[in-house]
Design an enzyme around this catalytic site. Structure first.
Site, mmCIF file in Angstrom:
data_model
loop_
_atom_site.group_PDB
_atom_site.id
_atom_site.type_symbol
_atom_site.label_atom_id
_atom_site.label_comp_id
_atom_site.label_asym_id
_atom_site.label_seq_id
_atom_site.Cartn_x
_atom_site.Cartn_y
_atom_site.Cartn_z
ATOM 1 C CG HIS A 2 5.436 -2.324 -8.267
ATOM 2 N ND1 HIS A 2 5.307 -1.386 -9.258
ATOM 3 C CD2 HIS A 2 4.183 -2.796 -8.040
ATOM 4 C CE1 HIS A 2 4.033 -1.278 -9.613
ATOM 5 N NE2 HIS A 2 3.325 -2.132 -8.891
ATOM 6 C CG ASP A 27 -0.002 -4.124 -7.149
ATOM 7 O OD1 ASP A 27 1.132 -3.721 -7.476
ATOM 8 O OD2 ASP A 27 -0.999 -3.382 -7.121
HETATM 9 O O1 DOR Z 1 -0.668 0.180 -4.469
HETATM 10 C C1 DOR Z 1 -0.035 0.406 -5.483
HETATM 11 N N1 DOR Z 1 1.308 0.540 -5.459
HETATM 12 N N2 DOR Z 1 -0.681 0.528 -6.641
HETATM 13 C C2 DOR Z 1 -0.076 0.952 -7.760
HETATM 14 O O2 DOR Z 1 -0.729 1.080 -8.745
HETATM 15 C C3 DOR Z 1 1.373 1.256 -7.757
HETATM 16 C C4 DOR Z 1 2.046 0.561 -6.660
HETATM 17 C C5 DOR Z 1 3.416 1.121 -6.410
HETATM 18 O O3 DOR Z 1 4.214 1.237 -7.351
HETATM 19 O O4 DOR Z 1 3.739 1.388 -5.252
#
Ligand code: DOR
Length: 427
Positions: free
Chosen positions: A61, A304
């Site tokens: 992200h 992630d």
């Molecule tokens: O822990 C997470 N953070 N899981 C997700 O599905 C989204 C992500 C986020 O965008 O912060």
């Protein structure tokens, strides 16, 4: 532009190249591995180091556009390069969401300007990731999206998921599923079990994941579409994927480093960096995930990487957003907790960080074969260091590994034939 990397021990699971060799890179591609001549080349002495394909992270992200105070494309790519990653796949939960060609183009342009490694995009499945109507997937293909996902949100509507799996067949890209039943997860903040009961935190049952994993696998069977289950976290999910693969379905999956090395016991300190979705599970789940890596059920490890601002995480556990950062710690945390403990061989981990993820999403990456893009990581698996999140190149400080003494340090990262990161600094 010629670069000769001398004397590294090569680990290239895709190309099956191993042993101490020199790597000649020219015009952004791998030219030769063996004992090529150094004539006209810049020489990088890599004796004592391992050389692997630049790492590939298919789940990050970068918060750009819209939440640049958490991270932006340039800081995200710096964090990636510092962690040895030369290819990343960005999730579309930005503001606006990456659900049109123009937003995808904006992100691609910013990545080109940063000039550090390759950024790929997973476009949204649905408009605004609201789960109601398919996004402009065909149009986003013109900006090179490599998958679609509503990550951050599940696709609760099974009919829409079916349509996405059918429609993406036309483009040959997978649907990446954030498998979570929202109703079952409710307002939970951690895994349901002994620990949540003991410390009195609102629970998320792992069945919230299981039912959606099973649903999506059946929809992949129904449609013949390509399904990639991202951040699977439970023993049941591993079992479901194992059975799906045995049926010959086009199903792949990834697991995060934190689900491989931490459990819900870490939540007992109430560090909001341990609040993540899916939540950290039980030790039996963690072991099943490691077993799934070893037997090939799990194709890839993906961080992630989910940065949040300090003020957003410095609140009560209930109020903190889900997410943790991982790009700068993934390699070391895995080397320390899985390789050094004998739980998994280094070669296997490298394959799950290179060829595995590249194959799952069909990326031209993760190999050192002549002709491949010259993306390379040089690292010392024995070098010890202490994780200090205040020193991250990422803007994110929300790291549950902060303060850990770890082994495995990135010495240099080569992207498209250029040394971009070396000895802790950008070149
Ligand atoms: O822990 C997470 N953070 N899981 C997700 O599905 C989204 C992500 C986020 O965008 O912060």
């Amino acid at each position: 532009m010629k670069l000769l990397i001398k004397g590294a021990e090569i680990i290239d699971p895709a190309g099956k190249i191993a042993g101490r060799n020199d790597i000649l890179v020219e015009d952004g591609v791998i030219r030769e591995i063996g004992k090529p001549s150094a004539a006209g080349a810049e020489v990088l002495d890599a004796s004592g180091l391992k050389a692997a394909p630049g790492l590939v992270d298919i789940h990050v992200h970068f918060r750009d556009p819209g939440y640049e105070y958490k991270e932006n494309v340039a800081t995200g790519l710096r964090a990636a390069a510092a962690g040895g990653f030369t290819s990343v796949v960005c999730m579309p939960n930005t503001k606006p969401d990456i659900d049109t060609k123009s937003v995808a183009k904006y992100v691609n342009d910013k990545a080109r300007a940063a000039g550090l490694g390759r950024l790929f995009i997973a476009g949204a499945i649905s408009k605004k990731r609201e789960g109601a109507e398919l996004a402009e997937i065909g149009d986003m293909m013109n900006e090179g999206i490599v998958a679609v996902t509503d990550d951050g949100n599940p696709v609760m509507n099974a009919q829409l998921m079916r349509r996405a799996l059918e429609y993406t067949k036309m483009f040959g890209i997978p649907v990446m599923s954030h498998a979570e039943d929202k109703n079952l997860a409710g307002a939970g903040v951690m895994n349901e079990g002994m620990v949540s009961t003991t410390i009195g935190m609102r629970p998320i049952p792992k069945e919230a994941e299981t039912v959606m994993v099973l649903r999506d696998i059946e929809l992949a069977a129904l449609t013949g579409g390509r399904l990639h289950l991202t951040h699977i976290s439970s023993a049941e999910s591993v079992d479901a994927v194992r059975r799906a693969k045995a049926r010959g379905l086009r199903v792949t999956c990834d697991v995060t480093p934190h689900h491989l090395v931490l459990t819900d016991e870490s939540v007992m300190g109430f560090d909001t960096a341990t609040k993540v979705n899916p939540p950290l599970r039980a030790e039996s789940d963690r072991r099943a995930l490691v077993a799934g890596l070893l037997d090939g059920t799990i194709d890839a490890i993906a961080s992630d990487h989910a940065p949040h601002a300090v003020h957003e995480k410095e609140v009560s556990y209930d109020d903190a957003p889900f997410g943790l950062v991982g790009l700068e710690t993934t390699l070391a945390v895995l080397v320390t907790r899985l390789v050094e403990t004998g739980a998994a061989p280094l070669e296997l981990l490298i394959s799950k960080l290179t060829a595995g993820p590249a194959a799952a999403l069909g990326l031209n990456a993760g190999s050192l074969a002549p002709g491949a893009p010259a993306d390379i990581v040089l690292f010392d698996p024995a070098a010890e260091w202490t994780v200090d999140s205040s020193k991250f190149f990422s803007k994110g400080r929300n790291c549950p590994f902060n303060g850990w003494r770890v082994r495995g340090r990135v010495a240099a990262t080569v992207a498209a034939g250029n040394i971009v990161f070396k000895d802790g600094a950008f070149v």
